[in-house]
Scaffold this motif. Structure first.
Motif, short mmCIF file in Angstrom:
data_model
loop_
_atom_site.label_atom_id
_atom_site.label_comp_id
_atom_site.label_asym_id
_atom_site.label_seq_id
_atom_site.Cartn_x
_atom_site.Cartn_y
_atom_site.Cartn_z
N LEU A 37 0.84 -1.21 0.00
CA LEU A 37 0.00 0.00 0.00
C LEU A 37 0.87 1.26 0.00
N PHE A 38 1.98 1.21 0.70
CA PHE A 38 2.90 2.35 0.74
C PHE A 38 3.66 2.50 -0.58
N ALA A 39 3.82 1.40 -1.32
CA ALA A 39 4.65 1.41 -2.53
C ALA A 39 3.95 2.04 -3.73
N SER A 40 2.63 2.14 -3.70
CA SER A 40 1.90 2.65 -4.86
C SER A 40 1.20 3.96 -4.51
N LYS A 41 1.34 4.95 -5.36
CA LYS A 41 0.67 6.23 -5.15
C LYS A 41 -0.72 6.25 -5.78
N THR A 42 -1.09 5.16 -6.44
CA THR A 42 -2.44 5.01 -6.98
C THR A 42 -3.02 3.72 -6.45
N TRP A 43 -4.25 3.78 -5.95
CA TRP A 43 -4.98 2.59 -5.51
C TRP A 43 -6.19 2.44 -6.41
N TRP A 44 -6.41 1.24 -6.94
CA TRP A 44 -7.59 0.95 -7.75
C TRP A 44 -8.66 0.37 -6.84
N LEU A 45 -9.91 0.60 -7.19
CA LEU A 45 -11.03 0.26 -6.31
C LEU A 45 -11.93 -0.80 -6.92
N SER A 46 -12.52 -1.62 -6.04
CA SER A 46 -13.57 -2.56 -6.44
C SER A 46 -14.46 -2.79 -5.23
N SER A 47 -15.63 -3.32 -5.50
CA SER A 47 -16.56 -3.62 -4.42
C SER A 47 -17.16 -5.00 -4.63
N ASP A 48 -17.32 -5.73 -3.54
CA ASP A 48 -17.93 -7.06 -3.60
C ASP A 48 -19.45 -6.97 -3.63
N THR A 49 -19.99 -5.81 -3.30
CA THR A 49 -21.44 -5.63 -3.26
C THR A 49 -21.84 -4.39 -4.06
N PRO A 50 -23.09 -4.34 -4.53
CA PRO A 50 -23.55 -3.15 -5.25
C PRO A 50 -23.46 -1.91 -4.35
N ARG A 51 -23.10 -0.78 -4.93
CA ARG A 51 -22.94 0.47 -4.18
C ARG A 51 -24.02 1.46 -4.63
N PRO A 52 -24.50 2.29 -3.71
CA PRO A 52 -25.52 3.28 -4.09
C PRO A 52 -24.98 4.34 -5.05
#
Length: 187
Positions: A37-52
């Motif tokens: 987490l410290f090594a990357s200045k970009t984090w990609w996102l995902s979700s296991d459940t539907p989001r509003p």
């Protein structure tokens, strides 16, 4: 930010909620070593459940620090507590290529999953499908040949310690162990 997730992206943590009132987030790393987490200045996102609300594809990390067992981060575009809290449960991914190099003889678990396991006689023991952390050492979870999704009773469990060989050759895609096939059937 609309940046496609890299093909080698690995889930390394989850947003645990808001931290303070200025949009900082709490991050629960999936490993005791949060260096990815410290090594990357970009984090990609995902979700296991539907989001509003639709998730951005990625965040730029502006600031990151340890806070007890968690990390706290300031990410671009999250400006208040409500926005941070709305991200609770979102998975964070970084490219495997961004992980820090490991010392010789140490491996990331993700690199071991999928490797073939052979004994010293060259007989196939199976394929690594996961690992278990027992505290003192890890245990390889191995699917015997011909079983892609074994039941727990069908899995072969081998301590990932030098006593059982456990010679890893990442380039060849295999682990060689000092393990006899008839040990799997012994009860």
């Amino acid at each position: 930010m609309t940046t496609p997730m890299p093909a080698d992206a690995i889930a390394v943590g989850r947003i645990a909620g808001a931290f303070g009132i200025k949009g900082w987030i709490k991050v629960q790393p999936f490993s005791l070593d949060a260096s990815a987490l410290f090594a990357s200045k970009t984090w990609w996102l995902s979700s296991d459940t539907p989001r509003p609300q639709a998730l951005p594809s990625a965040f730029q990390v502006l600031a990151l620090r340890e806070q007890g067992d968690l990390l706290v981060a300031q990410v671009e575009g999250v400006l208040d507590r409500n926005a941070a809290e709305a991200l609770r449960g979102v998975n964070l991914h970084v490219p495997r290529s961004a992980f820090p190099k490991t010392p010789d003889g140490e491996f990331y678990w993700i690199d071991l999953i999928g490797l073939s396991v052979l004994n010293r006689e060259g007989q196939p023991v199976g394929t690594v499908i996961g690992l278990i952390d027992t505290g003192p050492h890890a245990v390889l979870r191995i699917a015997p040949p011909g079983l892609a999704a074994p039941t727990p009773a069908q899995e072969v469990l081998i301590p990932f310690v030098s006593r059982y060989g456990c010679d890893v050759d990442l380039a060849a895609g295999r682990i060689t162990v000092d393990w006899q096939l008839d040990w799997q059937d012994a009860e």
